[in-house]
Design a protein around this motif. Structure first.
Motif, PDB file in Angstrom:
ATOM      1  N   PRO A  76       0.832  -1.193   0.000  1.00 20.41           N
ATOM      2  CA  PRO A  76       0.000   0.000   0.000  1.00 20.41           C
ATOM      3  C   PRO A  76       0.874   1.253   0.000  1.00 20.41           C
ATOM      4  O   PRO A  76       1.783   1.379   0.808  1.00 20.41           O
ATOM      5  N   SER A  77       0.610   2.129  -0.943  1.00 20.77           N
ATOM      6  CA  SER A  77       1.391   3.353  -1.047  1.00 20.77           C
ATOM      7  C   SER A  77       0.552   4.408  -1.749  1.00 20.77           C
ATOM      8  O   SER A  77      -0.381   4.088  -2.477  1.00 20.77           O
ATOM      9  N   SER A  78       0.897   5.651  -1.500  1.00 22.82           N
ATOM     10  CA  SER A  78       0.232   6.743  -2.199  1.00 22.82           C
ATOM     11  C   SER A  78       1.219   7.877  -2.407  1.00 22.82           C
ATOM     12  O   SER A  78       2.228   7.985  -1.715  1.00 22.82           O
ATOM     13  N   LEU A  79       0.899   8.714  -3.379  1.00 21.52           N
ATOM     14  CA  LEU A  79       1.730   9.844  -3.751  1.00 21.52           C
ATOM     15  C   LEU A  79       0.793  11.005  -4.061  1.00 21.52           C
ATOM     16  O   LEU A  79      -0.074  10.875  -4.925  1.00 21.52           O
ATOM     17  N   SER A  80       0.964  12.116  -3.341  1.00 19.69           N
ATOM     18  CA  SER A  80       0.074  13.253  -3.559  1.00 19.69           C
ATOM     19  C   SER A  80       0.781  14.572  -3.313  1.00 19.69           C
ATOM     20  O   SER A  80       1.873  14.617  -2.743  1.00 19.69           O
ATOM     21  N   LEU A  81       0.134  15.652  -3.755  1.00 15.22           N
ATOM     22  CA  LEU A  81       0.648  17.021  -3.604  1.00 15.22           C
ATOM     23  C   LEU A  81      -0.338  17.847  -2.794  1.00 15.22           C
ATOM     24  O   LEU A  81      -1.556  17.729  -2.974  1.00 15.22           O
ATOM     25  N   TRP A  82       0.205  18.735  -1.959  1.00 13.28           N
ATOM     26  CA  TRP A  82      -0.578  19.583  -1.068  1.00 13.28           C
ATOM     27  C   TRP A  82      -0.036  21.004  -1.113  1.00 13.28           C
ATOM     28  O   TRP A  82       1.146  21.209  -1.389  1.00 13.28           O
ATOM     29  N   GLU A  83      -0.902  21.967  -0.813  1.00 14.44           N
ATOM     30  CA  GLU A  83      -0.488  23.377  -0.836  1.00 14.44           C
ATOM     31  C   GLU A  83       0.573  23.688   0.212  1.00 14.44           C
ATOM     32  O   GLU A  83       1.445  24.531  -0.015  1.00 14.44           O
ATOM     33  N   ASP A  84       0.486  23.037   1.361  1.00 13.43           N
ATOM     34  CA  ASP A  84       1.422  23.332   2.449  1.00 13.43           C
ATOM     35  C   ASP A  84       1.426  22.182   3.451  1.00 13.43           C
ATOM     36  O   ASP A  84       0.584  21.278   3.393  1.00 13.43           O
ATOM     37  N   ILE A  85       2.376  22.213   4.365  1.00 12.08           N
ATOM     38  CA  ILE A  85       2.509  21.159   5.376  1.00 12.08           C
ATOM     39  C   ILE A  85       1.284  21.124   6.284  1.00 12.08           C
ATOM     40  O   ILE A  85       0.809  20.056   6.660  1.00 12.08           O
ATOM     41  N   GLU A  86       0.772  22.289   6.634  1.00  8.79           N
ATOM     42  CA  GLU A  86      -0.375  22.348   7.542  1.00  8.79           C
ATOM     43  C   GLU A  86      -1.610  21.660   6.958  1.00  8.79           C
ATOM     44  O   GLU A  86      -2.325  20.954   7.672  1.00  8.79           O
ATOM     45  N   SER A  87      -1.862  21.853   5.664  1.00  7.30           N
ATOM     46  CA  SER A  87      -2.996  21.178   5.018  1.00  7.30           C
ATOM     47  C   SER A  87      -2.829  19.663   5.076  1.00  7.30           C
ATOM     48  O   SER A  87      -3.773  18.935   5.391  1.00  7.30           O
ATOM     49  N   LEU A  88      -1.645  19.213   4.780  1.00  2.00           N
ATOM     50  CA  LEU A  88      -1.367  17.783   4.788  1.00  2.00           C
ATOM     51  C   LEU A  88      -1.505  17.212   6.192  1.00  2.00           C
ATOM     52  O   LEU A  88      -2.100  16.145   6.391  1.00  2.00           O
ATOM     53  N   MET A  89      -0.993  17.918   7.178  1.00  2.00           N
ATOM     54  CA  MET A  89      -1.076  17.447   8.559  1.00  2.00           C
ATOM     55  C   MET A  89      -2.534  17.396   9.031  1.00  2.00           C
ATOM     56  O   MET A  89      -2.945  16.430   9.691  1.00  2.00           O
TER      57      MET A  89
END
Length: 192
Positions: A76-89
Motif C-alpha cells: 500500500p502506497s500513495s503519492l500526492s501534492l498539497w499546498e502546504d505542510i499544515e494542510s497535509l497534517m
C-alpha cells in the motif's frame, strides 16, 4: 519558493494479500480516504495506479527496497501534492484518514522504515513514483533534511527549518471535518 507544493509518499506492507479477509477494513476505507483527500483543504492532486479507475499514474509505480523478501509484489502506497505542510497534517491526523491510521497496525506489518516522506516540489512539477521512492529511501538512510523530511523535523521550501503553524492545522482540520461529515457517517457503517 513561491508556488511550491509539498509532496508526500507513504508505503507499507500488508499482513496478507490485498484481497484477503484480513485486509478488508483497509480495502473498504481506501475509497473513502481518497474522497476525503479530494475534498480536503489544501489538497492539490494525487497519483492514481496503472490499470485502476481514477486519476492517471505519475509514471510507472515502483516500490522501496523494503518490499524485497516480503513475499508481496506490491505494498500500500500513495503519492500526492498539497499546498502546504499544515494542510497535509490536518488531513493526515483528522477525520477519515485518522480513523484509518488507527487500524493500520491490524493491516500492515511492523515497519523498520519511515511511514512516509515529505519534500517540496517546484511549481508545475509532478513527482513520479521513482522520485518518491528515492526520497523515501534517502530519509530512511540519512534522516530528515530539506531533500526528504517528516512532520517531526520539517523544512520550508527554501531549505530552512520550518515551524508548523498548529493554529492553521486546527483551522484546516475544522474545514475538513465539515467536508467529511457524510464520509464519516459511511465510515461508521462499515463494521470492520
Amino acid at each position: 519558493m513561491l508556488g511550491s507544493r509539498v509532496a508526500i509518499y507513504n508505503f507499507g506492507i500488508h499482513v496478507a494479500a490485498y484481497d484477503a479477509p484480513e485486509i478488508e477494513g483497509f480495502r473498504l476505507r481506501e475509497p473513502l480516504n481518497f474522497e476525503a483527500a479530494r475534498c480536503a483543504a489544501g489538497f492539490v492532486a494525487r497519483s492514481g495506479y496503472d490499470g485502476e479507475p481514477g486519476p492517471p499514474s505519475w509514471g510507472k509505480q515502483v516500490f522501496p527496497r523494503f518490499l524485497s523478501g516480503s513475499g508481496h509484489e506490491t505494498g500500500p502506497s500513495s503519492l500526492s501534492l498539497w499546498e502546504d505542510i499544515e494542510s497535509l497534517m490536518a488531513f493526515s491526523y483528522g477525520g477519515v484518514h485518522a480513523e484509518a491510521l488507527r487500524g493500520a497496525r491490524n493491516w500492515n506489518l511492523p515497519q523498520r522504515w519511515p511511514p512516509f516522506v515529505l519534500w517540496w516540489v517546484d511549481p508545475g512539477h509532478r513527482p513520479e513514483w521513482k522520485e518518491a521512492v528515492k526520497r523515501f529511501e534517502y530519509l530512511h538512510d540519512n534522516g530528515p533534511s530539506p531533500y526528504a523530511f517528516n512532520f517531526k523535523q520539517p523544512f520550508a521550501a527554501n531549505g530552512d527549518v520550518a515551524v508548523i503553524d498548529r493554529a492553521l492545522v486546527k483551522q484546516k482540520a475544522q474545514i475538513n471535518e465539515a467536508a467529511q461529515r457524510e464520509l464519516l457517517t459511511r465510515l461508521k457503517s462499515l463494521g470492520v
